[in-house]
Design an enzyme around this catalytic site. Structure first.
Site, PDB file in Angstrom:
ATOM      1  N   CYS A  44       0.827  -1.207   0.000  1.00 52.05           N
ATOM      2  CA  CYS A  44       0.000   0.000   0.000  1.00 52.05           C
ATOM      3  C   CYS A  44       0.866   1.263   0.000  1.00 52.05           C
ATOM      4  O   CYS A  44       1.389   1.648  -1.039  1.00 52.05           O
ATOM      5  CB  CYS A  44      -0.982  -0.049   1.165  1.00 52.05           C
ATOM      6  SG  CYS A  44      -2.444   0.951   0.856  1.00 52.05           S
ATOM      7  N   HIS A  52      -3.614  -4.981   0.386  1.00 51.94           N
ATOM      8  CA  HIS A  52      -3.029  -5.490   1.634  1.00 51.94           C
ATOM      9  C   HIS A  52      -3.088  -7.016   1.637  1.00 51.94           C
ATOM     10  O   HIS A  52      -3.955  -7.602   2.314  1.00 51.94           O
ATOM     11  CB  HIS A  52      -3.796  -4.938   2.842  1.00 51.94           C
ATOM     12  CG  HIS A  52      -3.501  -3.507   3.131  1.00 51.94           C
ATOM     13  ND1 HIS A  52      -2.411  -3.107   3.868  1.00 51.94           N
ATOM     14  CD2 HIS A  52      -4.128  -2.380   2.752  1.00 51.94           C
ATOM     15  CE1 HIS A  52      -2.392  -1.788   3.958  1.00 51.94           C
ATOM     16  NE2 HIS A  52      -3.427  -1.314   3.279  1.00 51.94           N
ATOM     17  N   GLU A  79      -1.421  -9.101   3.163  1.00 48.42           N
ATOM     18  CA  GLU A  79      -1.210  -9.688   4.497  1.00 48.42           C
ATOM     19  C   GLU A  79      -2.534  -9.994   5.187  1.00 48.42           C
ATOM     20  O   GLU A  79      -2.606 -10.846   6.071  1.00 48.42           O
ATOM     21  CB  GLU A  79      -0.341  -8.758   5.365  1.00 48.42           C
ATOM     22  CG  GLU A  79      -1.007  -7.500   5.917  1.00 48.42           C
ATOM     23  CD  GLU A  79      -1.063  -6.347   4.935  1.00 48.42           C
ATOM     24  OE1 GLU A  79      -0.895  -6.591   3.727  1.00 48.42           O
ATOM     25  OE2 GLU A  79      -1.301  -5.195   5.365  1.00 48.42           O
TER      26      GLU A  79
HETATM   27  N1  GLN Z   1      -1.888   6.847   3.045  1.00 45.60           N
HETATM   28  C1  GLN Z   1      -2.020   6.101   1.839  1.00 45.60           C
HETATM   29  C2  GLN Z   1      -3.404   6.250   1.227  1.00 45.60           C
HETATM   30  O1  GLN Z   1      -4.318   6.673   1.876  1.00 45.60           O
HETATM   31  C3  GLN Z   1      -1.686   4.641   2.060  1.00 45.60           C
HETATM   32  C4  GLN Z   1      -2.655   3.939   2.951  1.00 45.60           C
HETATM   33  C5  GLN Z   1      -2.188   2.585   3.363  1.00 45.60           C
HETATM   34  O2  GLN Z   1      -0.996   2.273   3.305  1.00 45.60           O
HETATM   35  N2  GLN Z   1      -3.086   1.754   3.829  1.00 45.60           N
HETATM   36  O3  GLN Z   1      -3.609   5.957   0.074  1.00 45.60           O
END
Ligand code: GLN
Length: 537
Positions: A380, A505, A507
């Site tokens: 992410c 994500h 994970e």
């Molecule tokens: N801050 C980033 C976004 O909002 C990444 C978010 C995250 O890593 N879950 O896109």
């Protein structure tokens, strides 16, 4: 078949690992081929966990159906290898919210709305619904907090009432501290806990007891006496080398048989499932190699903030018989350009995160990994920064950034989606839950997943800016996965070495029995060293 209920209540203090006990009981039922799902009650008045701080509360766990739930849901999924649903999470906020909403709609005309019976009946109904909708043999209810708290008292009362209507087994998770000087397992706090429970009208059927060392026979006797049960029903839950050993540890004590009997269930075990679990444990306890994985983030002070990352690494380790250890590194610590904190790591992960703190240090760490050939996995935010690093240092876009961190940057390679620009509410408004993704053949992502169409969970606002796709691809950056309509970039890679990142994500969908492909890939490419040692070293 009538759904039965197992209710798990904690006493003495929080942090005893109620989620692990709940998950292990679910796993026992799974070994015996009974269908069971958990329901978790949390007393806080937030509607869900989406707006909580990962530093205080641990990570926010996201389900396929977009629900943002307590991190215990991660445990349930990792043990059970099944997807959970948002309605299995009951918070004080949801419960009170639904009562007040109904009252406003005129649902209780002429009545005075009360904790008992209105709120308690609603709690029971919510639990029964999970059993009915999923056609379950058992619902395992984990009651958050500690017996005696104000926050969960009405819910415990609801559980007392549940037992009047439905077959219900109560399990009390308790704790015996050991004072260093005396060296004795002390049972007084547990006794107080039993008293609290009895005052609530609940008598435990089993007591599961946390302790550092194995419970002594005389400790068990004492606990049994005060809890009104036989000694066999006091179950040891002392420290183990891995949490995944707990279902087997319970079985060694005959807990599974006693529980099945009390539920009126048969005693035939699915030996295929059990053997698979035992094989994984064997790999965890007898690894043939070890590796240190660096996690470069911003919430590294509380490793619970990255619980799923740690577990996904552990699952990959259990698959490959590699023993991983984690090195938590603060992004801020690399900002000055001193990379010595990365010395000796076998692979690097930059996990998800929000806000500006430590970002420049993370970008420096990613550059270092790319240039030195350290295997890299970006999750992410870790993907977004991998794109920024490549844009700056390979494509020559010097001030490239995410508009989250520099709204005025000339080159916003990561930017806000149009749908997100108008969003004002903070709760439940990100790109959330399961999204399907198309992988490009010939890429590392495709090789690791072994198929074209996959699905992963999301929780973010910002995206790769498509205006930079062509330029970055020309400069050798690989876009290996997109949403099905090709509009959003989901996976990116370096051409050389192992460097891969995803906007999702992965994970969150990793389980002991089904490890996440990207983590397996990372550990396979990592610089490991041979070991003859066990997991305990
Ligand atoms: N801050 C980033 C976004 O909002 C990444 C978010 C995250 O890593 N879950 O896109």
């Amino acid at each position: 078949m009538q759904t039965k209920y197992v209710v798990i209540l904690g006493s003495v203090m929080s942090g005893l690992g109620k989620g692990v006990v709940t998950s292990s009981i679910l796993k026992l039922l799974d070994f015996y081929n009974y269908s069971a799902l958990p329901v978790k009650f949390d007393g806080y008045l937030n509607y869900d966990c989406g707006t909580m701080n990962p530093y205080r509360h641990g990570e926010v766990f996201v389900l396929d159906d977009k629900s943002e739930v307590d991190m215990d849901f991660g445990l349930y999924e990792r043990f059970l290898n099944k997807n959970m649903q948002g309605n299995q999470s009951i918070t004080g906020g949801k419960l009170f919210g639904s009562i007040i909403e109904k009252e406003r709609r005129g649902g209780y005309l002429g009545e005075d709305v009360q904790i008992i019976p209105h709120l308690t009946s609603r709690a029971i109904e919510m639990i029964q619904n999970v059993g009915r909708e999923n056609n379950l043999d058992v619902v395992v209810v984990e009651v958050g907090g500690t017996v005696g708290d104000l926050e969960n008292s009405y819910f415990i009362e609801a559980m007392r009432q549940l037992a009047l209507k439905e077959p219900t087994v109560f399990i009390n998770l308790t704790y015996t501290p050991k004072m260093e000087v005396v060296g004795e397992q002390k049972t007084k706090p547990a006794q107080q806990g039993f008293r609290n429970l009895l005052q609530s009208g609940i008598m435990p059927d089993f007591v599961v007891c946390r302790s550092v060392d194995r419970l002594l026979e005389k400790t068990k006797e004492k606990l049994a006496l005060f809890a009104n049960i036989t000694k066999e029903r006091v179950i040891d839950d002392s420290d183990l080398a891995s949490v995944y050993m707990l279902p087997l540890h319970f079985m060694e004590q005959g807990f599974d048989k006693m529980l099945m009997e009390q539920l009126g269930f048969g005693n035939s075990i699915n030996s295929e499932k059990l053997d698979m679990w035992k094989n994984k444990i064997n790999n965890i306890l007898n690894p043939s190699a070890k590796v240190e994985i660096g996690v470069l983030g911003k919430y590294t002070g509380l490793s619970d903030s990255y619980a799923s990352i740690k577990e996904a690494v552990a699952h990959a380790g259990a698959e490959l018989a590699i023993k991983p250890t984690m090195r938590w590194i603060e992004g801020e610590d690399l900002e000055k350009g001193d990379m010595s904190k990365l010395d000796g790591i076998g692979a690097l992960i930059v996990p998800g995160g929000f806000g500006k703190r430590g970002i420049e240090g993370m970008i420096k760490g990613i550059q270092y990994a790319r240039e030195k050939g350290i295997p890299y996995l970006g999750i992410c935010l870790g993907m977004q920064l991998m794109c920024v690093e490549y844009a700056r240092n390979v494509c020559g876009l010097e001030d490239a950034n995410s508009s989250e961190f520099d709204p005025n940057t000339k080159h916003d390679v990561i930017s806000l989606m149009d749908e997100q620009k108008s969003v004002k509410d903070k709760g439940g408004t990100m790109r959330l839950g399961l999204w399907e993704c198309k992988l490009k053949s010939g890429t590392t992502a495709y090789a690791l997943y072994g198929r074209e169409k996959i699905g992963e969970r999301h929780r973010h606002r910002y995206e790769f800016n498509n205006n930079y796709r062509e330029l970055m691809e020309e400069k050798g950056f690989v876009i290996s996965g997109t949403t099905m309509d090709n509009k959003l970039v989901e996976f990116v890679e370096w051409k050389n070495g192992f460097g891969i990142a995803t906007q999702s994500h992965p994970e969150l969908r990793s389980r002991l029995e089904a490890p996440a492909p990207l983590f397996v890939g990372l550990l396979k490419s990592a610089n490991t060293s041979k070991t003859a040692n066990t997991a305990r070293d």
